[in-house]
Write a protein that holds these residues in place. Sequence first.
Motif, mmCIF file in Angstrom:
data_model
loop_
_atom_site.group_PDB
_atom_site.id
_atom_site.type_symbol
_atom_site.label_atom_id
_atom_site.label_comp_id
_atom_site.label_asym_id
_atom_site.label_seq_id
_atom_site.Cartn_x
_atom_site.Cartn_y
_atom_site.Cartn_z
ATOM 1 N N ALA A 74 20.656 -24.779 3.570
ATOM 2 C CA ALA A 74 21.739 -25.628 4.060
ATOM 3 C C ALA A 74 22.807 -24.807 4.755
ATOM 4 C CB ALA A 74 22.336 -26.413 2.886
ATOM 5 N N ASP A 75 23.137 -23.643 4.208
ATOM 6 C CA ASP A 75 24.152 -22.787 4.803
ATOM 7 C C ASP A 75 23.498 -21.471 5.189
ATOM 8 O OD1 ASP A 75 27.318 -21.371 3.647
ATOM 9 O OD2 ASP A 75 26.396 -21.440 5.620
ATOM 10 N N GLN A 76 23.174 -21.296 6.455
ATOM 11 C CA GLN A 76 22.476 -20.098 6.916
ATOM 12 C C GLN A 76 23.319 -18.840 6.709
ATOM 13 O OE1 GLN A 76 19.364 -19.815 7.881
ATOM 14 N NE2 GLN A 76 18.927 -21.984 7.764
ATOM 15 N N GLY A 77 24.641 -18.947 6.727
ATOM 16 C CA GLY A 77 25.506 -17.782 6.576
ATOM 17 C C GLY A 77 25.406 -17.152 5.200
ATOM 18 N N THR A 78 25.143 -17.945 4.158
ATOM 19 C CA THR A 78 25.078 -17.399 2.805
ATOM 20 C C THR A 78 23.656 -17.297 2.285
ATOM 21 O OG1 THR A 78 25.358 -19.597 1.847
ATOM 22 C CG2 THR A 78 27.374 -18.318 2.249
ATOM 23 N N ALA A 79 22.686 -17.648 3.110
ATOM 24 C CA ALA A 79 21.293 -17.587 2.666
ATOM 25 C C ALA A 79 20.878 -16.141 2.445
ATOM 26 C CB ALA A 79 20.388 -18.245 3.705
ATOM 27 N N ALA A 80 20.104 -15.915 1.400
ATOM 28 C CA ALA A 80 19.617 -14.566 1.111
ATOM 29 C C ALA A 80 18.607 -14.157 2.179
ATOM 30 C CB ALA A 80 18.961 -14.542 -0.265
ATOM 31 N N ALA A 81 18.525 -12.860 2.435
ATOM 32 C CA ALA A 81 17.567 -12.344 3.418
ATOM 33 C C ALA A 81 16.152 -12.645 2.953
ATOM 34 C CB ALA A 81 17.769 -10.848 3.600
ATOM 35 N N ASP A 82 15.298 -12.987 3.903
ATOM 36 C CA ASP A 82 13.917 -13.315 3.591
ATOM 37 C C ASP A 82 13.147 -12.036 3.272
ATOM 38 O OD1 ASP A 82 11.436 -14.445 3.339
ATOM 39 O OD2 ASP A 82 11.190 -14.880 5.473
ATOM 40 N N PRO A 83 12.630 -11.891 2.052
ATOM 41 C CA PRO A 83 11.915 -10.662 1.685
ATOM 42 C C PRO A 83 10.467 -10.630 2.177
ATOM 43 C CG PRO A 83 11.980 -12.131 -0.191
ATOM 44 C CD PRO A 83 12.786 -12.791 0.915
ATOM 45 N N SER A 84 9.982 -11.711 2.787
ATOM 46 C CA SER A 84 8.572 -11.769 3.186
ATOM 47 C C SER A 84 8.147 -10.632 4.115
ATOM 48 C CB SER A 84 8.259 -13.110 3.835
ATOM 49 O OG SER A 84 8.429 -14.149 2.902
ATOM 50 N N PRO A 85 8.910 -10.304 5.164
ATOM 51 C CA PRO A 85 8.484 -9.208 6.036
ATOM 52 C C PRO A 85 8.418 -7.872 5.294
ATOM 53 C CG PRO A 85 10.190 -10.496 7.124
ATOM 54 C CD PRO A 85 10.089 -10.981 5.716
ATOM 55 N N VAL A 86 9.382 -7.648 4.408
ATOM 56 C CA VAL A 86 9.384 -6.397 3.638
ATOM 57 C C VAL A 86 8.174 -6.349 2.723
ATOM 58 C CG1 VAL A 86 10.640 -5.057 1.907
ATOM 59 C CG2 VAL A 86 11.884 -6.176 3.766
ATOM 60 N N LEU A 87 7.903 -7.436 2.039
ATOM 61 C CA LEU A 87 6.756 -7.470 1.127
ATOM 62 C C LEU A 87 5.440 -7.336 1.881
ATOM 63 C CD1 LEU A 87 7.944 -10.238 -1.361
ATOM 64 C CD2 LEU A 87 7.909 -7.764 -1.721
#
Length: 137
Positions: A74-87
């Motif tokens: 809902a709020d892109q500014g506070t969304a956690a970074a997506d770990p998928s690329p790192v994983l």
Amino acid sequence: MPLPVRPVLREILANDIEQSTQDVIRRARARGVTASDSSLREAVYEVKAELRKAKPKPAPAAAHATKAKTEPAADQGTAAADPSPVLANVALVNTVVTVAGGVEQARKVAEAVRACGGVDPFLLHLDLVAQVRGTTS
């Protein structure tokens, strides 16, 4: 015993790679580095280039193929970074470690890739070695 130059320069440049070379040399001197100005200047340029090349890059599209779609936050500014690329990259590195026969062997492969100037030049060298050894690539 003189301080190793490159680790000091990496530490100085870690937070701001765009610092002027003169500022980096001044800060290195303040930490006790005694190398000549010319060798320090050259080392600063090389470390900056290495750090620029080492910036994280997204995983290849194939690594993202199994990623499930999720609803946008809902709020892109506070969304956690997506770990998928790192994983996905960690999984690729784990495969390389397994195939290479261990972490140290995989590290040697990575150093060879860096020494050749990147993946494409490394693959050209690999093809040449395969031809000399009489094996297929």
